[in-house]
Design a protein around this motif. Structure first.
Motif, mmCIF file in Angstrom:
data_model
loop_
_atom_site.group_PDB
_atom_site.id
_atom_site.type_symbol
_atom_site.label_atom_id
_atom_site.label_comp_id
_atom_site.label_asym_id
_atom_site.label_seq_id
_atom_site.Cartn_x
_atom_site.Cartn_y
_atom_site.Cartn_z
ATOM 1 N N THR A 236 -7.653 -0.299 -2.414
ATOM 2 C CA THR A 236 -8.142 0.944 -1.820
ATOM 3 C C THR A 236 -7.029 1.716 -1.122
ATOM 4 O O THR A 236 -6.106 1.109 -0.566
ATOM 5 N N ARG A 237 -7.145 3.036 -1.169
ATOM 6 C CA ARG A 237 -6.200 3.889 -0.459
ATOM 7 C C ARG A 237 -6.540 3.961 1.033
ATOM 8 O O ARG A 237 -5.798 4.540 1.817
ATOM 9 N N HIS A 238 -7.651 3.403 1.400
ATOM 10 C CA HIS A 238 -8.084 3.391 2.802
ATOM 11 C C HIS A 238 -8.009 1.963 3.359
ATOM 12 O O HIS A 238 -8.903 1.509 4.064
ATOM 13 N N ALA A 239 -6.933 1.274 3.008
ATOM 14 C CA ALA A 239 -6.794 -0.136 3.374
ATOM 15 C C ALA A 239 -6.770 -0.338 4.886
ATOM 16 O O ALA A 239 -7.372 -1.278 5.404
ATOM 17 N N VAL A 240 -6.090 0.538 5.604
ATOM 18 C CA VAL A 240 -5.991 0.387 7.057
ATOM 19 C C VAL A 240 -7.361 0.546 7.700
ATOM 20 O O VAL A 240 -7.756 -0.227 8.589
ATOM 21 N N VAL A 241 -8.116 1.539 7.256
ATOM 22 C CA VAL A 241 -9.458 1.759 7.800
ATOM 23 C C VAL A 241 -10.358 0.569 7.501
ATOM 24 O O VAL A 241 -11.076 0.073 8.379
ATOM 25 N N ALA A 242 -10.320 0.091 6.254
ATOM 26 C CA ALA A 242 -11.134 -1.060 5.871
ATOM 27 C C ALA A 242 -10.724 -2.304 6.650
ATOM 28 O O ALA A 242 -11.574 -3.091 7.095
ATOM 29 N N LEU B 7 -3.533 -1.516 -12.743
ATOM 30 C CA LEU B 7 -2.759 -0.315 -12.460
ATOM 31 C C LEU B 7 -1.682 -0.103 -13.504
ATOM 32 O O LEU B 7 -1.394 1.022 -13.914
ATOM 33 N N THR B 8 -1.104 -1.174 -13.976
ATOM 34 C CA THR B 8 -0.080 -1.082 -15.011
ATOM 35 C C THR B 8 -0.663 -0.534 -16.310
ATOM 36 O O THR B 8 -0.116 0.345 -16.944
ATOM 37 N N LEU C 135 -5.691 -11.258 2.675
ATOM 38 C CA LEU C 135 -6.829 -10.344 2.637
ATOM 39 C C LEU C 135 -6.386 -8.893 2.729
ATOM 40 O O LEU C 135 -6.841 -8.034 1.955
ATOM 41 N N PHE C 136 -5.479 -8.598 3.654
ATOM 42 C CA PHE C 136 -5.061 -7.210 3.848
ATOM 43 C C PHE C 136 -4.116 -6.735 2.748
ATOM 44 O O PHE C 136 -4.058 -5.536 2.452
ATOM 45 N N LEU C 137 -3.378 -7.660 2.130
ATOM 46 C CA LEU C 137 -2.591 -7.293 0.960
ATOM 47 C C LEU C 137 -3.517 -6.871 -0.171
ATOM 48 O O LEU C 137 -3.257 -5.881 -0.874
ATOM 49 N N LEU C 138 -4.615 -7.602 -0.351
ATOM 50 C CA LEU C 138 -5.614 -7.239 -1.356
ATOM 51 C C LEU C 138 -6.167 -5.844 -1.084
ATOM 52 O O LEU C 138 -6.288 -5.025 -2.005
ATOM 53 N N LEU C 139 -6.503 -5.571 0.169
ATOM 54 C CA LEU C 139 -7.024 -4.244 0.512
ATOM 55 C C LEU C 139 -5.999 -3.163 0.195
ATOM 56 O O LEU C 139 -6.354 -2.063 -0.235
ATOM 57 N N GLY C 140 -4.726 -3.468 0.401
ATOM 58 C CA GLY C 140 -3.674 -2.509 0.106
ATOM 59 C C GLY C 140 -3.584 -2.174 -1.365
ATOM 60 O O GLY C 140 -3.120 -1.095 -1.740
ATOM 61 N N ALA D 25 0.816 -1.219 0.000
ATOM 62 C CA ALA D 25 0.000 0.000 0.000
ATOM 63 C C ALA D 25 0.848 1.267 0.000
ATOM 64 O O ALA D 25 0.530 2.243 -0.695
ATOM 65 N N THR D 26 1.938 1.265 0.756
ATOM 66 C CA THR D 26 2.791 2.451 0.824
ATOM 67 C C THR D 26 3.397 2.771 -0.530
ATOM 68 O O THR D 26 3.472 3.939 -0.942
ATOM 69 N N GLU D 27 3.818 1.744 -1.267
ATOM 70 C CA GLU D 27 4.408 1.945 -2.587
ATOM 71 C C GLU D 27 3.382 2.504 -3.574
ATOM 72 O O GLU D 27 3.724 3.316 -4.436
ATOM 73 N N ILE D 28 2.140 2.052 -3.443
ATOM 74 C CA ILE D 28 1.095 2.553 -4.330
ATOM 75 C C ILE D 28 0.766 4.002 -3.984
ATOM 76 O O ILE D 28 0.605 4.853 -4.869
ATOM 77 N N ASP D 29 0.694 4.302 -2.701
ATOM 78 C CA ASP D 29 0.333 5.658 -2.270
ATOM 79 C C ASP D 29 1.377 6.696 -2.682
ATOM 80 O O ASP D 29 1.035 7.800 -3.112
ATOM 81 N N ASP D 30 2.656 6.347 -2.528
ATOM 82 C CA ASP D 30 3.687 7.339 -2.853
ATOM 83 C C ASP D 30 4.146 7.274 -4.314
ATOM 84 O O ASP D 30 5.005 8.044 -4.753
ATOM 85 N N GLY D 31 3.588 6.333 -5.083
ATOM 86 C CA GLY D 31 3.896 6.256 -6.509
ATOM 87 C C GLY D 31 5.135 5.466 -6.858
ATOM 88 O O GLY D 31 5.435 5.265 -8.042
ATOM 89 N N SER D 32 5.876 4.986 -5.861
ATOM 90 C CA SER D 32 7.115 4.254 -6.143
ATOM 91 C C SER D 32 6.858 2.890 -6.770
ATOM 92 O O SER D 32 7.776 2.270 -7.318
ATOM 93 N N ILE D 33 5.591 2.417 -6.715
ATOM 94 C CA ILE D 33 5.260 1.138 -7.325
ATOM 95 C C ILE D 33 5.506 1.168 -8.837
ATOM 96 O O ILE D 33 5.740 0.135 -9.470
ATOM 97 N N VAL D 34 5.475 2.372 -9.430
ATOM 98 C CA VAL D 34 5.692 2.514 -10.877
ATOM 99 C C VAL D 34 7.051 1.966 -11.278
ATOM 100 O O VAL D 34 7.197 1.326 -12.334
ATOM 101 N N TYR D 35 8.062 2.184 -10.454
ATOM 102 C CA TYR D 35 9.406 1.703 -10.782
ATOM 103 C C TYR D 35 9.455 0.181 -10.787
ATOM 104 O O TYR D 35 10.162 -0.426 -11.594
ATOM 105 N N LEU D 36 8.682 -0.420 -9.893
ATOM 106 C CA LEU D 36 8.640 -1.877 -9.844
ATOM 107 C C LEU D 36 7.850 -2.439 -11.020
ATOM 108 O O LEU D 36 8.242 -3.430 -11.638
ATOM 109 N N LEU D 37 6.740 -1.769 -11.345
ATOM 110 C CA LEU D 37 5.908 -2.234 -12.448
ATOM 111 C C LEU D 37 6.589 -2.060 -13.801
ATOM 112 O O LEU D 37 6.205 -2.705 -14.789
#
Length: 238
Positions: free
Chosen positions: A154-160, A232-233, A146-151, A73-85
């Protein structure tokens, strides 16, 4: 499993701040168990309350939430996941690698302390320590998926995740019998019941239902997370 993704995920999850947060769970459980071990109360009831309710019912889902969402979730939120993708790596392999790391960390910070706490409180009697350890293993894997999926979704994974773990399982599940049957905690307890001596642990879900449900959640969450990550890719490429 991709070694580079695993190393980056492990580094992110065990960083200074998050690593200290993860330590709270085993330290708290072991502290409570050490204090309870010296009491004069019914030791069987202590084990059921501490390992069945506190560890499996509260601490394990919170740990799974921190690890599962933190794996991506952190990588998706800050955009760094793009480098991995951007790497020529199948999206399902990214998910399965991150999930493997998340499950391993969840097991290390939950199942091991549960086993130590169980032996400290009750020894090996009735197989309770082993039973709750096995329950922590199977439930921890399901929570992580389950929580990896939420991450991913949704950007509200912790709340969910908190809504599921603390509201659905801990609150609604204690008052609505039907809700308990849709609870990872109860599925884990069903597995524990099959391992422990007869009558020492009870669950509202049969083992025949719990095992397929645990597998279904883990597999479905992994597949859905892979599909969503592929989406997302495509979105970034457009």
């Amino acid at each position: 499993m991709n070694p580079t993704v695993a190393r980056l995920t492990l580094r992110g999850l065990l960083g200074r701040r998050r690593g200290l947060l993860l330590l709270v769970v085993p330290v708290l459980l072991l502290l409570v168990s050490a204090l309870a071990a010296g009491s004069d109360g019914n030791k069987h009831d202590l084990v059921v309350n501490i390992l069945g309710k506190l560890a499996l019912g509260t601490l394990l889902p919170i740990l799974g939430l921190v690890v599962g969402t933190g794996a991506i979730a952190t990588e998706i939120d800050d955009g760094s996941i793009v480098y991995l993708l951007a790497k020529p790596l199948p999206r399902w392999k990214i998910i399965t690698t991150k999930l493997t790391v998340a499950i391993g960390i969840t097991w290390a910070f939950s199942a091991v302390p549960v086993l130590v706490s169980g032996l400290l409180l009750y020894g090996s009697k009735e197989g309770l320590a082993l039973a709750y350890t096995v329950a922590a293993l199977v439930a921890g894997a399901a929570y992580s998926a389950l929580f990896l999926l939420l991450g991913v979704v949704t950007r509200h994974a912790v709340v969910a995740g908190l809504a599921y773990a603390l509201v659905w399982e801990a609150v609604i599940g204690n008052f609505v019998e039907g809700a308990r049957k849709l609870s990872i905690q109860q599925w884990g307890l069903a597995v524990a019941e099959s391992v422990a001596a007869d009558g020492s642990i009870t669950s509202v879900v049969s083992l025949g239902a719990a095992v397929p449900l645990l597998l279904l959640v883990a597999v479905a969450a992994t597949v859905l997370a892979s599909v969503k990550l592929a989406g997302l890719t495509l979105a970034s490429e457009e």
